[in-house]
Scaffold this motif. Sequence first.
Motif, short mmCIF file in Angstrom:
data_model
loop_
_atom_site.label_atom_id
_atom_site.label_comp_id
_atom_site.label_asym_id
_atom_site.label_seq_id
_atom_site.Cartn_x
_atom_site.Cartn_y
_atom_site.Cartn_z
N ILE A 296 45.61 37.26 41.07
CA ILE A 296 44.15 37.16 41.19
C ILE A 296 43.52 37.96 40.06
O ILE A 296 43.85 39.13 39.84
CB ILE A 296 43.68 37.66 42.56
N ASP A 297 42.60 37.34 39.35
CA ASP A 297 42.00 37.95 38.18
C ASP A 297 41.30 39.26 38.54
O ASP A 297 40.68 39.40 39.60
CB ASP A 297 40.99 36.99 37.54
N LYS A 298 41.40 40.22 37.61
CA LYS A 298 40.87 41.55 37.89
C LYS A 298 39.35 41.57 38.07
O LYS A 298 38.82 42.51 38.67
CB LYS A 298 41.27 42.51 36.78
N SER A 299 38.67 40.54 37.57
CA SER A 299 37.21 40.52 37.74
C SER A 299 36.81 40.48 39.21
O SER A 299 35.78 41.06 39.60
CB SER A 299 36.61 39.31 37.01
N PHE A 300 37.63 39.84 40.04
CA PHE A 300 37.33 39.81 41.48
C PHE A 300 37.64 41.15 42.13
O PHE A 300 36.94 41.57 43.06
CB PHE A 300 38.13 38.69 42.15
N ILE A 301 38.69 41.82 41.65
CA ILE A 301 39.02 43.14 42.20
C ILE A 301 37.93 44.14 41.84
O ILE A 301 37.50 44.93 42.69
CB ILE A 301 40.39 43.62 41.66
N GLN A 302 37.46 44.08 40.60
CA GLN A 302 36.41 44.99 40.18
C GLN A 302 35.11 44.72 40.93
O GLN A 302 34.26 45.60 41.04
CB GLN A 302 36.17 44.87 38.66
N GLY A 303 34.96 43.49 41.44
CA GLY A 303 33.75 43.14 42.17
C GLY A 303 33.73 43.58 43.62
O GLY A 303 32.70 43.46 44.30
N HIS B 103 41.83 47.87 50.34
CA HIS B 103 41.08 46.64 50.64
C HIS B 103 41.96 45.40 50.47
O HIS B 103 42.02 44.54 51.36
CB HIS B 103 39.86 46.57 49.73
N VAL B 104 42.64 45.29 49.33
CA VAL B 104 43.44 44.09 49.10
C VAL B 104 44.68 44.06 49.99
O VAL B 104 45.15 42.99 50.38
CB VAL B 104 43.84 43.97 47.61
N ARG B 105 45.21 45.26 50.30
CA ARG B 105 46.37 45.29 51.19
C ARG B 105 45.99 44.77 52.57
O ARG B 105 46.77 44.04 53.21
CB ARG B 105 46.92 46.71 51.28
#
Length: 728
Positions: free
Chosen positions: A639-646, A683-685
């Motif tokens: 998953i692109d880091k832009s979504f993680i940073q968001g 969060h992602v976990r």
Amino acid sequence: MAGLVLLLAAAIVLQIGTGGLAAYVALLCAGLVWLVASADRPTSTTVLNRAIESVPAGLCVFAPDLRVIASNQRYASIYGLTRADIKPGTRLRQIIEARKAKRGISERVIDAFDGFDGMATSVHELRDGRFISVSRHPMTGGGLIEVHRDVTSERLAEMRANETMQELIEKQYAIDQAVIVAITDVKGIINYVNDNFCTISGYSREELIGQNHRILKSGVHSKQLFRDMYRSLAGGHVWRGELCNRAKSGKLYWVDTVITPQLGPDGKPVAYMAIRVDITARKEAEAKLSFAAAHDSLTGLLNRCALFDQAGIGSEPDVQPDRLSVHLIDLDGFKRINDTFGHDVGDRLLEAVASRLRSLATDRDLVARLGGDEFAMIRRVGDGAAGAAVDLGRRIVDAMAAPFDIEGHQIDISASVGIVLCPEHGSNSADLLKKADLALYDVKAAGRRGHRLYQPAMLEAIKGEKVLEAELRRAISAQEFELHYQPILDVESRTVHTAEALVRWRHPVDGLVAPDRFIALAERTGLIQPLSEWIIQRACLDAASWPPHVQLAVNVSATQFKRGNLFDVVLQALLRSGLNPRRLQIEVTETVLLEQQSEQLQTFRRLKSIGATLVLDDFGTGFSSASYLTNFPFDKIKIDKSFIQGLPRRDCAAVIASAVVLAKGLGISVTAEGIETEPQLDHVRSMGIDFAQGYLFGRPVPYRQLKCATVFPDGPGRVLQTATAGAN
């Protein structure tokens, strides 16, 4: 030597592009003889190969015994041959037999002639309908050079032109049978007409007799033409010319006219006899041919030559040109439309694009198709030219952004527009197109779908890029690159599961250069191919020394996939390093999948068959990411880091959650890129992510500094275990 090679390449390009062989063949032969004589030196061989490969036609050089000395890939591609079929030492006869055997292609010589000093040219018709021009040039001291060009388009155009000319001849013969006769007095009053005159003019004999011949005046000709005619007739001379007359119905018709004065006893004219032949059909045919010569056959727009001729750019060097804005328009992703829907739909799309451009043009604007998916528009401008030109560029981009309905398909496409002003940015077509292309390049580099007005800095940027390209070529040869590795963790155990190989350039002056400075340039110039091969080989050798549970991730570019040898490169690297294929992950982005999907799928399957893991990188940033998961055998998505940073925004969380659900349903594991904080990891976990990568766990480091057996603690009570990359 480099200068000679450039001169040779220029000579070859010019003689192929213009068909003027005589002006360049002497230089070509002399230079190649010199290169062939020096071919035993490695640098000379490289120069020879580069010179030959740069030729935009099939080229093969034969020794006096008609064995191959050198050839280019284009020569092999024309006949479906492999490099082995035309390797040095192969006899010309063997190549001819191979050409006949490959794909069932046979040749028929349909046209041949001998040129100067033994030069010969022939045209071969292949069974598949193509026409190939073969030019053979003897070299001083023996041997010859063969230049092979696909001239199918020219040949078909010539055949069509011949057919059209034959039709015109037949029509002309029929027309010549109908002679039109009229007699007038010296004042132009009609005294006699024949039946053919009445038929073509639409007037009855009664309506014509006694009328002045001006009854047929069309208004097409100038007054000066008639003054010259009457002056010649009054002097007793015969006048001949082509006149356009107007029939009773208002329709215009053309006649080839001979007017003979009938002289009286004093030698002065007393009457005039006009014999006319209807040439209307010929004139209409000429008009059609003239239109075809100046217009694109598919869209009906002007072609490249006519565009600048009609704009008056560069036609008279001493005359100051009008103020113009030139817009170079390129369709983004048009090849994908052709590949997906077929060339018929692609042609209909080009016609629709032409229609939209016409709708934006005024009566004084010029619109042209330059070729392929490239268009141009020229507008005459006054004060505020830059602002008006930019506004038109914006309107063109907006017009192309609206969906096209083509044969039941809704097609979305965008346009990139480069803009120049004349005479501010140049006063000839070559300069203007070059600078418009630079502006267009700037748009594409920024992500396409936009417009740019040319700025002088763009030219400087290109010069800088050329310098960087030269340095990049030198760096590849000097092996100035090194690999750094960034760990990818299993989120549950917080242990290193994979290390991703990331290339760095150890520049002798600038130090360590990040990939965003040179990867895009390497892809545009084709240098990514040797660089990528080195990366795969070096990474596999490094990973072979890691603990067996740690996998290796390597990024592969779209360019390498298109070349078609990725599987062979990977297999060679695995065999050389001894790395277990099940420890290798191949990461690709969506751009790899946009073209030649069937070929890419075959490569994926071959990689899967040896146990490699396939990863779709930057998931969620493309238009069709989800569909690729069902069409290609991916094992993992990142998953692109832009979504993680968001995070923790709702929209980003929704994208991540949806991707996880989709992937889990397909049995695909998920990696989150760009993890920088513990809350992001938590969060992602909680969403079900399997693996995580980011600065929270470490930045990319050289091979010897990678701690690939590390356990990253999630609290003060956890123990940090480490082992360096070389540990077993």
